[in-house]
Write an enzyme that holds these catalytic residues in place. Sequence first.
Site, PDB file in Angstrom:
ATOM      1  N   ASN A  99      11.799   0.872  -0.905  1.00  0.00           N
ATOM      2  CA  ASN A  99      10.447   1.051  -1.446  1.00  0.00           C
ATOM      3  C   ASN A  99      10.111   2.500  -1.802  1.00  0.00           C
ATOM      4  OD1 ASN A  99       8.870  -1.572   0.568  1.00  0.00           O
ATOM      5  ND2 ASN A  99       9.803  -1.659  -1.461  1.00  0.00           N
ATOM      6  N   ASP A 158       5.460 -10.472   0.444  1.00  0.00           N
ATOM      7  CA  ASP A 158       5.634 -10.102  -0.958  1.00  0.00           C
ATOM      8  C   ASP A 158       4.460 -10.583  -1.814  1.00  0.00           C
ATOM      9  OD1 ASP A 158       6.974  -8.941  -3.054  1.00  0.00           O
ATOM     10  OD2 ASP A 158       8.246 -10.669  -3.460  1.00  0.00           O
TER      11      ASP A 158
END
Length: 241
Positions: A67, A19
Site C-alpha cells: 500500500n 477491501d
Amino acid sequence: MTAPAKITSGPRHVACIMDGNGRWAQARGKPRLFGHHAGAQRVKEVVRACPSLGVKYLTIFAFSTENWKRTQAEVAGLMKLFRRYIQAEARELLAEGVRVRFIGDRVQLDPKLVKLMDELELLTSVNDRIHVTVALNYGGRDEIGRATKRLALEVSAGRLDAADVDETTLARFLDTHVLPDPDLVIRTSGEARISNFLLWQSAYAEYEFIDTLWPDFNAACFADAVRRFAARERRFGAVPA
C-alpha cells in the site's frame, strides 16, 4: 494432533481483507479517505458482533506492504487515521474486553504511531473477551521472510539445531505465533484474491469472497458469513467417512 475430518461449529478465528473503501467513496463523489473513515466505523461494528457469534479472534488487514505505492496524500491520510483511531478508541476497547495486537513490520512506520501501537497493546493486554489483531504494514511474504531470518539467526547462534527445523518451528517465528490459524477469511468488494494476507496461516482456512464493499459490510453481513461457514465441511485433506 490430527485435524478433525469435519467441523460444523462456527469459526473461532475470522480474518478480514477490508477491501472497497476507496471505490465506495469515489462512487459517492468523495475522496478515497472518506471511504477509509467509513470503513473504520464498520470495524467497530464487526468487533462488537464477534462475541455473540462465538468469534474469539478477529484479524483485520489495515495496510499492506504494497500500500506504500498509493499516493502520498492517501498514505499520509491513512497513517493519520490510524493514530486518531487508536487515541479515540483505546479506552472503549479496554472497557469492552478487547485485546489488541498489531502484526507487520514496524520499522517503516512513524515512531509516534508505533508508540501508540505499543501503548494500546500494553493497555489491553489484560483483556480476553475478544482478540483483535491489526495487520499494519503487513505482507505474508514479508512476514515469512522476517521469520526465516530470525530462525536462521537462532541456528547460526547454536540455539537451534537445523535438523530439528520443521513447519512447527517456523510458525513459532511468525508475527502470529500466539494466535490460532484463521478458520475463515472474508474478502469484501468482489475481488477474488488473497493479496499476500496470512499466506502461511490460512493454508486450510475457508474463504468467503463477498461483493459488498467494506463500508457497507455491516454486522448482519458478518453474521451471514459466519453462519455459512458453519454449514461447510472441512476435511483438511482427509476423506469423509
